[in-house]
Enzyme design. Structure first.
Site, short mmCIF file in Angstrom:
data_model
loop_
_atom_site.label_atom_id
_atom_site.label_comp_id
_atom_site.label_asym_id
_atom_site.label_seq_id
_atom_site.Cartn_x
_atom_site.Cartn_y
_atom_site.Cartn_z
N ASP A 8 0.88 -1.17 0.00
CA ASP A 8 0.00 0.00 0.00
C ASP A 8 0.91 1.21 0.00
OD1 ASP A 8 -1.66 2.13 0.60
OD2 ASP A 8 -2.40 1.32 2.51
N GLU A 170 -7.23 0.41 -4.70
CA GLU A 170 -7.26 0.36 -3.23
C GLU A 170 -8.59 -0.17 -2.67
OE1 GLU A 170 -5.96 4.31 -2.17
OE2 GLU A 170 -3.95 3.92 -2.92
#
Ligand code: ADP
Ligand code: MG
Length: 619
Positions: A8, A170
């Site tokens: 991430d 995401e």
């Protein structure tokens, strides 16, 4: 076997995760015992680069040399920089990509390079945890990222020496972490409030595939805005000596204090702070949760409209589940707000900080398990494939990062009257000029029937098969004349060379573009000089001496400009020559049409092909 990792790459914090041998997704400790690596990179004047919490701590003292929130600049140009960012960082003006001036002004770096520093640390931490280098990786990006932003992210991964298996949205990653893909069908809202950005996505799951139905959000809304309102209050009420115009260093110090207090208030009811700030200032404050919520409410309410409009855009009346993502959703006020907005309690079993990285790890693991086949199909062309044009500039035919197999066709024409051959020079790379790219092949299409310049139509087709082998075909459309050759584009070009070329193309982007224009306008100037020369030879009698002199004078100006390197000057002189030769061109047209029509009927010409020459005669 090397383990795949999920990353991430966040605006504020970045994380790396993997699926452990017992099949559980886990985050890896990366920085000062925590799984969160602050997305902060500090470039010291002595050349050292620090990443993470220690870099972020330098920000108040050395704001210009400490790059924060670099994700905002990924795939962006200088025109996208906001005034508030200009107040903090120093930018190189001009150019095609954002460049930050760091290391005491001695170095300038692109957002791709800054992000690569963050990725390198994550890669190293994973290697330490595994006792060996990680395998392929999945990097997450916001659902709204455009192609340039995605390519920039991928390039950052490559620069960091990572094998990027895939970029993953995401919100999809968050849904994967919750195992929502195990359900048969469903619709979900993902509410992601991070440090600097707010994203809301509406997803639909069907047959194990997530589709992003709608996205919304605000690229300048997040925990940082919470910090700003809290810091303003602290500065107003707790600063000694008081000042209405705090320096950037004091401002950053107060902001850091505001963040600590605010985060603590997610668990506590009341907190206190008493901190020394730079330049002899001191900040003392006491804040209750109730006071905090009153300060935050207007900011939190700014997330409502994007949620409503995303839901509207998705065409859904309600969703089956709501997922919370992003550190700022730990704020109790935010949770209550989301619950009221969507009319249901959001899923919150997983840590909202880590949920995206965990989902990325799940995906990376699945791609790895799926074996090479899946991955091969998703292979991309590492560098663009183009053809050299007149003047040495490159026309790209297949763009870098196209998935293979890929093919594309473009039409070209001849440059000179009676031209019977066309050189096809196949070039690979991102640079604008052929001499800066990698030359892959060169061949000549011969036997084009002689025609006036610009009439022949040559179709060039590039096709790259699943093994990465390029085939180039050139075909003259009038005669069907065709020639084909095979090239292997990446043969002998190592990853390090690709990287070097990528860096170079980024560094030279601006100079390249200028040089490209210069060459293109020189070619155009040459064409005009050449065609006027032959026109004078044939039709000199159509010009009065004074007219000829006026044209010659402008041609001299054009030649002077072409010897220089200001393409705008060449362009201006071409326009001036065009204007001066207008009447001459019309007289020639009349004369030649009369000649051509002698002995023909007018209607034979009704179907004549139209030309695209500007200032045409059809108005
Ligand atoms: P990004 O996706 O932008 O990288 P994150 O998801 O890591 O951001 O969120 C960072 C934000 O979360 C910061 O503004 C931070 O202050 C906030 N945050 C972290 N922990 C808490 C907490 N306990 N309470 C409130 N906010 C928090
Ligand atoms: Mg995030």
């Amino acid at each position: 076997m090397a383990r795949a990792i999920g990353i991430d790459l966040g605006t504020t914090n970045s994380l790396v995760a993997h699926v452990d041998p017992r099949n559980r997704p886990q985050v890896i400790t990366v920085d000062e015992g925590r799984p969160l690596l602050p997305s902060a990179v500090h470039y010291a004047a002595d050349g050292t680069v620090e990443v993470g919490a220690s870099a972020r701590r330098q920000a108040p003292q050395r704001p210009v040399d400490t790059v924060l929130s670099v994700k905002r600049f990924m795939g962006r140009g200088p025109g996208d920089i906001r005034a508030e960012d200009r107040g903090i960082s120093s930018f190189d003006e001009g150019g095609a990509v954002v460049k930050l001036r760091v290391a005491g002004g001695t170095r300038s770096v692109t957002p791709i390079e800054v992000s690569a520093e963050i990725l390198k640390v994550l890669k190293r931490r994973a290697a330490e945890a595994f006792g060996g280098p990680p395998g392929g990786c999945v990097i997450t990006v916001p659902a709204y990222f455009d192609d340039a932003q995605r390519q920039a992210t991928k390039d950052a991964g490559r620069l960091a020496g990572l094998e990027v298996l895939r970029l993953l949205n995401e919100p999809t990653a968050a849904a994967l972490a919750y195992g929502l893909d195990k359900q048969v069908t469903g619709t979900f809202a993902v509410y992601d409030l991070g440090g600097g950005t707010f994203d809301v996505s509406i997803l639909r799951l069907e047959g194990g595939v997530f589709e992003v139905l709608a996205t919304g959000g605000d690229t300048h809304l997040g925990g940082d805005d919470f910090d700003r309102v809290v810091a303003a209050r602290l500065l107003r009420e707790g600063l000694t000596p008081p000042t209405a115009t705090p320096s950037p260093a004091v401002l950053r110090g107060a902001t850091a204090a505001a963040q600590r207090l605010r985060e603590a208030l997610s668990a506590e009811q009341v907190v206190e702070a008493d901190v020394e700030l730079p330049d002899g200032f001191r900040l003392a404050a006491r804040l209750t949760r109730q006071e905090l919520e009153a300060l935050l409410l207007p900011v939190v309410e700014r997330t409502s409209e994007p949620c409503r409009s995303a839901l509207r855009d998705s065409g859904l009346a309600r969703v089956d589940g709501v997922v919370l993502v992003g550190g700022a959703t730990r704020t109790p006020l935010v949770r209550r707000h989301v619950q009221a907005l969507f009319g249901q309690e959001p899923l919150s079993d997983l840590d909202p900080d880590t949920v995206v990285a965990l989902g990325a790890a799940v995906q990376a693991d699945a791609l790895d398990q799926g074996g090479r086949e899946d991955v091969l199909l998703l292979d991309v062309i590492p560098l663009s494939l183009g053809v050299e044009m007149m003047g040495g500039v490159v026309e790209k035919i297949i763009l870098r990062n196209s998935t293979i197999p890929a093919s594309a066709t473009q039409q070209f024409t001849t440059y000179a009257d009676g031209q019977t051959g066309m050189v096809i020079h196949v070039v690979q790379g991102e640079r604008e000029l052929a001499r800066d790219g990698r030359s892959l092949a060169r061949f000549t299409l011969k036997g084009i029937p002689p025609m006036p310049a610009g009439v022949a139509r040559v179709e060039i087709t590039y096709a790259v098969d699943a093994d990465g082998i390029l085939q180039v075909a050139a075909k003259e459309l009038a005669t069907g004349l065709e020639q084909t050759i095979q090239v292997k584009p990446t043969y002998g070009l190592g990853e390090d060379q690709i990287e070097a070329m990528l860096i170079e193309s980024i560094e030279h982007a601006e100079a390249d573009v200028t040089e490209r224009f210069l060459r293109e306008w020189r070619v155009e100037g040459d064409r005009i000089l050449g065609s006027l020369e032959s026109a004078f030879a044939v039709d000199a009698e159509l010009l009065k001496a004074t007219e000829r002199a006026a044209i010659e004078q402008r041609l001299a100006g054009l030649k002077r400009a072409m010897a220089g390197d200001d393409y705008l000057a060449i362009k201006a002189w071409i326009e001036s020559v065009d204007a001066a030769t207008q009447a001459f061109a019309e007289r020639r047209m009349d004369k030649h049409i009369k000649k051509a029509m002698a002995g023909h009927r007018v209607d034979e010409f009704a179907q004549a092909p139209r030309t695209t020459r500007e200032g045409g005669d059809e108005e």
